[in-house]
Each structure stands twice: as structure tokens, then as C-alpha cells.
Motif scaffolding. Sequence first.
Motif, short mmCIF file in Angstrom:
data_model
loop_
_atom_site.label_atom_id
_atom_site.label_comp_id
_atom_site.label_asym_id
_atom_site.label_seq_id
_atom_site.Cartn_x
_atom_site.Cartn_y
_atom_site.Cartn_z
N ASP A 132 7.27 11.72 -2.63
CA ASP A 132 6.07 10.89 -2.48
C ASP A 132 5.15 11.20 -3.66
N SER B 57 0.86 -1.19 0.00
CA SER B 57 0.00 0.00 0.00
C SER B 57 0.89 1.23 0.00
N GLY B 58 0.29 2.37 -0.27
CA GLY B 58 1.05 3.62 -0.31
C GLY B 58 1.72 3.93 1.01
N SER B 59 0.97 3.80 2.10
CA SER B 59 1.53 4.10 3.42
C SER B 59 2.75 3.23 3.69
N GLU C 267 5.49 15.77 -1.18
CA GLU C 267 4.71 15.43 -2.37
C GLU C 267 5.09 16.48 -3.41
N TYR D 107 0.47 15.23 3.05
CA TYR D 107 -0.17 13.97 3.44
C TYR D 107 0.69 12.82 2.93
N HIS D 108 1.05 11.90 3.79
CA HIS D 108 1.91 10.79 3.36
C HIS D 108 1.41 9.43 3.80
N ILE E 106 2.81 9.22 -4.82
CA ILE E 106 1.72 8.25 -4.79
C ILE E 106 0.45 8.82 -5.44
N ALA E 107 0.17 10.11 -5.20
CA ALA E 107 -1.00 10.74 -5.85
C ALA E 107 -0.62 11.36 -7.19
N LYS F 266 -1.30 4.21 -5.76
CA LYS F 266 -2.61 4.61 -6.30
C LYS F 266 -2.87 4.17 -7.75
C1 LIG Z 1 -2.84 8.10 -0.68
C2 LIG Z 1 -1.48 8.56 -0.36
C3 LIG Z 1 -0.64 7.84 0.50
C4 LIG Z 1 -1.09 6.58 1.20
O1 LIG Z 1 -1.41 5.56 0.34
P1 LIG Z 1 -2.35 4.35 0.83
O2 LIG Z 1 -2.35 3.38 -0.29
O3 LIG Z 1 -3.70 4.96 1.10
O4 LIG Z 1 -1.74 3.81 2.09
C5 LIG Z 1 0.63 8.33 0.72
N1 LIG Z 1 1.06 9.47 0.13
C6 LIG Z 1 0.28 10.18 -0.71
C7 LIG Z 1 0.82 11.41 -1.35
C8 LIG Z 1 -1.03 9.77 -0.97
O5 LIG Z 1 -1.82 10.49 -1.77
#
Ligand SMILES: *Cc1c(COP(=O)(O)O)cnc(C)c1O
Length: 412
Positions: free
Chosen positions: A236, A111-113, A202, A139-140, A238-239, A265
Motif C-alpha cells: 500500500d 479513492s485510496g480506500s 505500507e 493504516y489502509h 498510497i502515502a 494521494k
Molecule cells: C490515505 C491512505 C489510504 C486511503 O486513501 P483515501 O483516498 O483516503 O481513501 C489508504 N492507505 C494509505 C497508506 C493511506 O495513507
Amino acid sequence: MADVDADEIRKLDQAHVWHPYAPPVAETHPVVRAEGVRLTLADGRELIDGMASWWAAIHGYNHPRLNAAVRDQLDDMAHVMFGGLTHEPAVRLARTLSELTGLDRVFLADSGSVAVEVAIKIAIQHSGRSRLFTVRGGYHGDTFATMAVCDPVNGMHHLFTGALPRHVFAPLPPAAYDPDYLDELTTLFHRHADELAAVIVEPIVQGAGGMRFYHPSVLTRLRELTREHGVLLIADEIATGFGRTGEMFGCDHAGIRPDIMCLGKAMTGGYMTMAATLCTAEVAERVGVLMHGPTFMGNPLAAATANASLGLLLDRPWREEVKRIEAGLRAGLEDAWRPGVRDVRVLGAIGVIETVDPVDVTKVQDFVMRRGVWLRPFGRLIYAMPPYAISDEDLAQVTGAMSAVTRLLTRP
Ligand SMILES: *Cc1c(COP(=O)(O)O)cnc(C)c1O
């Protein structure tokens, strides 16, 4: 679908299921099908999905190529442990991610976290230090190490004070070029440089911390400072990754390469949970044995789906599609400005209305759902980041609902 009983689902949900950031019993809408950019609810309503399931479903739902990838992989194997074993879907995915990012070593997380946790572990093992430097408004993730670098005010710090390490926070990064901000950032960094394991941000877009866009010069400065002082830079993505901001990665807006990158994501096209932490060969070499290994690491079904999703992304004219969505969001949200609205902003395939006061989430959702649109506002934010495949007509329906709902705000 005739035997689906919406009331039964809702009853069982309320009896047993905890939802994200929700009390034990929450109001939810049963979904029975998703196709293209549309969700079908159990009561038969169809909604255009403005959220792409939290940035993930970039190709839309029920995509034949992604479905085929899952089915084909399923016939070979659903999962095997990754300790001491490997397989084609995982190594192909790692190669593709390396080629896309210029970072050689890939850790496949679930997962992202977890991907961010792993990035932090890499930085700590690499430096022997544990303090992190970040900016406010970030947000991370929701696990403990990641929460500690989320915005300390609008994040969850107040609920977990004492359980979280104290990191260094620079002020909110500005939307426009601001030399005073860069000076302030530099001074704060210099004050703490000797104790830092890494800087984590981010790139360009701060997502769940406030849907803010900031100027690329902040990233450029952070890259200079970290390089100068031998501190690692964690991006980061992820988004922001995979085209959402108009570039493949947020870092591309500043033309920088981080030492460590987190992806997630959209990586599997929103099909399955998988994320990745990447780093340079030099960083990996110095870390040596990385102390992390989730049970479902490198899951073949997720890896095969990610391979299909990335193949599809590279085949589709994503840059033009995101430009088209950007233009549609800009045009469609022009009407959103009215008293009670503090800001309307668009970057890539992300459209945001920021309100003066926090919105009533249920009221906003009921309103846009009556107009056939699914959104999930939070705090002062009504926003959309639709699948790249959304048509102009459907996008206009999303922005129309977003603009119209701001009329609710000014009513006493
Ligand atoms: C959503 C997100 C996370 C966490 O990802 P999960 O899969 O929900 O654990 C971490 N960093 C950023 C920038 C995100 O948008």
C-alpha cells in the motif's frame, strides 16, 4: 474575494457539513485560495501548508501545468463511463504507472480506500482464500475491508467489532534491524501461511496509523516468505508513493517488487480524487474477470491531471528536493527535543514529533497558525510532510513552529 463572508461559511458548515473524523459540528477554518505552498483563509490570514493536503499536493497549489491539464481535458470531455469505453488520458496514465512500478495491469479507482479494497478483491479472487496478514500500526483506509487491516488498537476496530473479519497481525515492525523480530514474523507467517490470501503492508513508513518508520529488512523478509509460500504481497504505497520517502516508492528501500501495489494521494498532485491498483500480468491472468467497477472509474479529468502531475514529478529534481527537505527537517526539529517529547524522527520529506501524552489539537493548531503555519496533529503526533516545492525559508518557519509548540507540552 471581498464578498466572501467567513462567518457565513462557518455558520453553514456547522449547520450542515460533516468533516473527517469529526462530530456533526466541528471547528473549521474557511479557505478561499491556495497558491504555491500557501493557503489563504477567508479572514485574510496566509498559512504555509505543512501537510500538503494529506500527502497529496506535492507540487504545491494552483500549479500552471496542472491547471492547464484540467482546462485542456475539460474542452474534450469531463467524464465518460469506463465500461466498454476507453480514452487517451487513462491509457497514458496506465502506461506511465506500469513503467514506474514494473507492474503491468492497472485498475483506476476513485479513492485510496477503494484501491485497497480492489487489491484485497484481487487477492481473494486469485487465491480463493480470504485471510490477510499484516503488521500492527498500519493504516489502509476507512472502508470495511480496509479498516480490518488497520491497527486493531489505535484504528477503529473497537467501534465496529463484529462487522470486521479477523486477520493476522504481527507486532509493530521495528525501526532498526532486529533478527528476533524477523524470526517472530517468520513463525507467525508459517503458522498461518495455508489460510492466507495476501500480506498487506505500507512499505517503510506507516502513515495515519502512527507515522512510524521501519527497517527495510521487514519488507525483504515478507517478500521471501510470500514468494516461498505462493502468497501475494500487497504494497500500500498510497502515502509513500511518488518520492515522499526519498525513493520513488517505499519498496525501493528494500529493492523488492510486490505482486500488487496501491497508489493514490499524490498521484493527481492533490487536484482530484483518483487512485490505482496495479498487479503483475500473471496475477491478472489468474484472476480473470475482476468484480469491481466504480461509476467514475478512469475519470478523464483526474487521469489527465495525474498525467500532468507525474510528468511534472519526473521533470523536477524530486530526489534532490526531498533530500533538501529531509536535511531542513532534521536541522529544524533538533530544537524540538524537551521533556514531554518521546521521539523526533525524519525520513525523506516527512518530519514527526511524537509526544508522551496526546496533544490538544486545537491548542497546537492555534499556536502554529499564529506563526503562519498549517498543521493537523493527531494523537501523540505533530508532523509535517510539505509540498516538494517548499523553500528553505518556508520550511524553517514550519519546523520553527513545530519546535516551539512543544513548549506548550511541558506546562502543567
Ligand atoms: C490515505 C491512505 C489510504 C486511503 O486513501 P483515501 O483516498 O483516503 O481513501 C489508504 N492507505 C494509505 C497508506 C493511506 O495513507
